[in-house]
Design a protein around this motif. Structure first.
Motif, PDB file in Angstrom:
ATOM      1  N   VAL A   6       6.337  -7.010  -9.339  1.00 35.14           N
ATOM      2  CA  VAL A   6       7.123  -6.628  -8.177  1.00 35.14           C
ATOM      3  C   VAL A   6       6.228  -6.408  -6.969  1.00 35.14           C
ATOM      4  CG1 VAL A   6       7.108  -4.157  -8.743  1.00 35.14           C
ATOM      5  CG2 VAL A   6       9.005  -5.082  -7.429  1.00 35.14           C
ATOM      6  N   GLY A   7       6.737  -6.725  -5.803  1.00 32.93           N
ATOM      7  CA  GLY A   7       5.976  -6.522  -4.564  1.00 32.93           C
ATOM      8  C   GLY A   7       6.683  -7.218  -3.418  1.00 32.93           C
ATOM      9  N   GLU A   8       6.273  -6.850  -2.196  1.00 32.97           N
ATOM     10  CA  GLU A   8       6.902  -7.413  -1.003  1.00 32.97           C
ATOM     11  C   GLU A   8       6.701  -8.924  -0.891  1.00 32.97           C
ATOM     12  OE1 GLU A   8       6.257  -4.758   2.875  1.00 32.97           O
ATOM     13  OE2 GLU A   8       4.857  -4.371   1.263  1.00 32.97           O
ATOM     14  N   ALA A  23       6.671   4.379  -2.618  1.00 35.06           N
ATOM     15  CA  ALA A  23       7.487   3.897  -1.503  1.00 35.06           C
ATOM     16  C   ALA A  23       8.533   2.898  -1.991  1.00 35.06           C
ATOM     17  CB  ALA A  23       6.594   3.252  -0.448  1.00 35.06           C
ATOM     18  N   LEU A  24       8.122   2.000  -2.891  1.00 34.02           N
ATOM     19  CA  LEU A  24       9.078   1.026  -3.429  1.00 34.02           C
ATOM     20  C   LEU A  24      10.193   1.742  -4.189  1.00 34.02           C
ATOM     21  CD1 LEU A  24       7.024  -1.924  -4.999  1.00 34.02           C
ATOM     22  CD2 LEU A  24       8.353  -1.954  -2.899  1.00 34.02           C
ATOM     23  N   MET A  25       9.788   2.754  -4.956  1.00 30.11           N
ATOM     24  CA  MET A  25      10.768   3.474  -5.773  1.00 30.11           C
ATOM     25  C   MET A  25      11.751   4.260  -4.932  1.00 30.11           C
ATOM     26  SD  MET A  25       9.072   4.712  -9.241  1.00 30.11           S
ATOM     27  CE  MET A  25      10.388   5.846  -9.377  1.00 30.11           C
ATOM     28  N   SER A  26      11.260   4.778  -3.830  1.00 30.61           N
ATOM     29  CA  SER A  26      12.159   5.578  -2.999  1.00 30.61           C
ATOM     30  C   SER A  26      13.228   4.701  -2.346  1.00 30.61           C
ATOM     31  CB  SER A  26      11.375   6.360  -1.950  1.00 30.61           C
ATOM     32  OG  SER A  26      11.107   5.552  -0.830  1.00 30.61           O
ATOM     33  N   ILE A  66      10.684   7.236   1.525  1.00 26.79           N
ATOM     34  CA  ILE A  66       9.454   6.850   2.216  1.00 26.79           C
ATOM     35  C   ILE A  66       9.692   5.489   2.846  1.00 26.79           C
ATOM     36  CG2 ILE A  66       6.995   6.342   1.941  1.00 26.79           C
ATOM     37  CD1 ILE A  66       7.251   7.954  -0.780  1.00 26.79           C
ATOM     38  N   VAL A  67       9.650   5.442   4.149  1.00 26.68           N
ATOM     39  CA  VAL A  67       9.817   4.159   4.817  1.00 26.68           C
ATOM     40  C   VAL A  67       8.431   3.688   5.262  1.00 26.68           C
ATOM     41  CG1 VAL A  67      10.929   2.923   6.710  1.00 26.68           C
ATOM     42  CG2 VAL A  67      12.135   4.786   5.569  1.00 26.68           C
ATOM     43  N   LEU A  68       8.026   2.557   4.711  1.00 26.61           N
ATOM     44  CA  LEU A  68       6.700   2.038   5.046  1.00 26.61           C
ATOM     45  C   LEU A  68       6.688   1.528   6.476  1.00 26.61           C
ATOM     46  CD1 LEU A  68       5.482   0.032   1.944  1.00 26.61           C
ATOM     47  CD2 LEU A  68       4.683   2.230   2.778  1.00 26.61           C
ATOM     48  N   PHE A 105      -4.009  -1.329   0.995  1.00 27.88           N
ATOM     49  CA  PHE A 105      -2.782  -0.635   1.389  1.00 27.88           C
ATOM     50  C   PHE A 105      -3.060   0.434   2.450  1.00 27.88           C
ATOM     51  CE2 PHE A 105       0.574   2.658   0.455  1.00 27.88           C
ATOM     52  CZ  PHE A 105       1.641   1.921   0.956  1.00 27.88           C
ATOM     53  N   ARG A 106      -4.316   0.702   2.734  1.00 25.55           N
ATOM     54  CA  ARG A 106      -4.660   1.883   3.554  1.00 25.55           C
ATOM     55  C   ARG A 106      -4.036   1.877   4.939  1.00 25.55           C
ATOM     56  NH1 ARG A 106      -8.430   0.641   7.438  1.00 25.55           N
ATOM     57  NH2 ARG A 106      -9.612  -1.248   7.015  1.00 25.55           N
TER      58      ARG A 106
END
Ligand SMILES: Nc1ncnc2c1ncn2[C@@H]1O[C@H](COP(=O)(O)OP(=O)(O)OP(=O)(O)O)[C@@H](O)[C@H]1O
Ligand SMILES: [Mg+2]
Length: 345
Positions: free
Chosen positions: A68-70, A273-276, A294-296, A312-313
């Motif tokens: 999973v990922g963007e 963040a993905l889970m939220s 959490i909105v990235l 990711f930093r």
């Protein structure tokens, strides 16, 4: 997706963790794919898109590994590398203990039978000029199966995938999206593959149809002992269908573990963040989730010029100078599963 979540009550026990016992059916070690960026008439290489950068995971017989990922983080490239539709820059791929990374000729053709893929878009992935019978029988004919045998198997496969025998004479445009994806699944099953990559198999479908296809995939897995690598950009489907999960960010796996580990103890800020973003059927948890959502911020950085240190930093609320200076390794930091973060949750 709540419908899907409710539908799967009898999930199989998670397979052993990486390296924890029997030999994996599929193993990917330190896989790298850099696409060259070229300029000018002479096609001078001016840089590289680091699409997949040192990715390792293994999949046990009969389990589902969720990736999973963007969008753009390298999920499809990983699948294409394993299926040898493209060649890796470096790394190794083992199927059933055999190194298949540099197979060619007859060896590659034989291996293609064992690894199959179902694509995201059932409209683009089926040839509009071929009947369903031709589409589903093609992989068998390529592998040298006699036409009569292939034909008989098409009827069985269609039935297995919830279609009728009379559908075989029709063309893709005569079907709905969900039915086309059933044809795609039947085609993938034709040569009894060892591993099937499901590359966002439901994200182009209507929400109501998504659950049907996911249920079909699960039923087929239970009946036939299939092994899946399930690729998706949102956690809700992956979390539901997977035994183990790898979370990818900008060409790297940042957290990996069983579904329970990743869900009960998400340790990488990106996983959190993905889970939220995943709705839950429990109203209390849902209120909490909305409160802690959490909105990235910012876009995914370019894979041609990833941030130094932790990739990711630039979007992480916990980042310090250490994160810019030193890339965190994907290791178990005392949480029971590996995470690539200097300050895991
Ligand atoms: N043939 C190619 N040449 C150059 N760059 C490529 C090529 N294929 C993919 N890329 C780049 O590699 C990166 C990873 O792409 P990939 O398609 O694997 O992502 P993905 O995670 O599957 O995304 P999506 O969710 O949108 O399908 C992206 O930056 C993409 O632009
Ligand atoms: Mg993709």
């Amino acid at each position: 997706m709540t419908e899907i979540l409710a539908a799967r009550s009898s999930s199989p026990t998670p397979s052993p963790f990486l390296g924890g016992g029997s030999q994996p059916l599929l193993e990917i070690r330190n896989l790298v794919k850099y696409f060259p960026i070229t300029r000018g008439l002479l096609k001078r290489t001016v840089g590289h898109v680091k699409a997949v950068d040192d990715v390792s995971y293994s999949v046990m017989q009969g389990e589902t590994f969720g990736l999973v990922g963007e969008s753009g983080c390298g999920k499809s490239t990983t699948a294409k590398l394993v299926l040898r539709l493209i060649n890796p820059t470096s790394g190794q791929i083992f199927l059933d203990g055999k190194d298949i990374t540099y197979l060619d000729g007859a060896g590659l053709r034989a291996m293609r039978k064992d690894l199959q893929i179902v694509f995201q878009d059932p409209y683009a992935s089926l040839n509009p000029r071929m009947t369903v019978r031709q589409i589903v029988s093609e992989p068998m004919i390529v592998q040298g199966v006699a036409k009569s045998e292939a034909n008989a198997r098409v009827d069985d496969l269609l039935q297995l995938c919830g279609l009728a025998r009379e559908h075989a004479a029709r063309y893709p445009h005569e079907f709905s999206g969900g039915q086309r994806q059933r044809v795609g699944v039947a085609r993938a099953l034709a040569n009894k593959p060892k591993v099937i990559f499901l590359d966002e198999p439901v994200s182009a479908l209507d929400v109501s149809i998504q659950a049907q296809i996911v249920n079909l995939l699960e039923d087929l897995q239970d009946e036939m002992g299939l092994t899946y690598v399930f690729i998706a950009h949102d956690l809700s489907v992956v979390s539901h269908i997977s035994d183990r999960i790898g979370v990818m960010y900008l060409g790297k796996i940042v957290e990996q573990g069983t579904r329970e580990q990743v869900f009960s103890h998400p340790s990488h800020p990106y996983t959190k963040a993905l889970m939220s973003a995943v709705p839950t059927p429990d109203p209390k948890l849902e209120r909490l989730r909305k409160k802690e959502r959490i909105v990235l911020e910012g876009d995914l950085p370019s894979a041609a010029d990833p941030p130094s240190g932790c990739r990711f930093r630039t979007r992480c609320w916990k980042a310090t100078d250490l994160c810019a200076a030193e890339e965190p390794a994907l290791v178990d930091r005392g949480l029971g599963h590996p995470v690539a973060c200097h300050f895991p949750e």
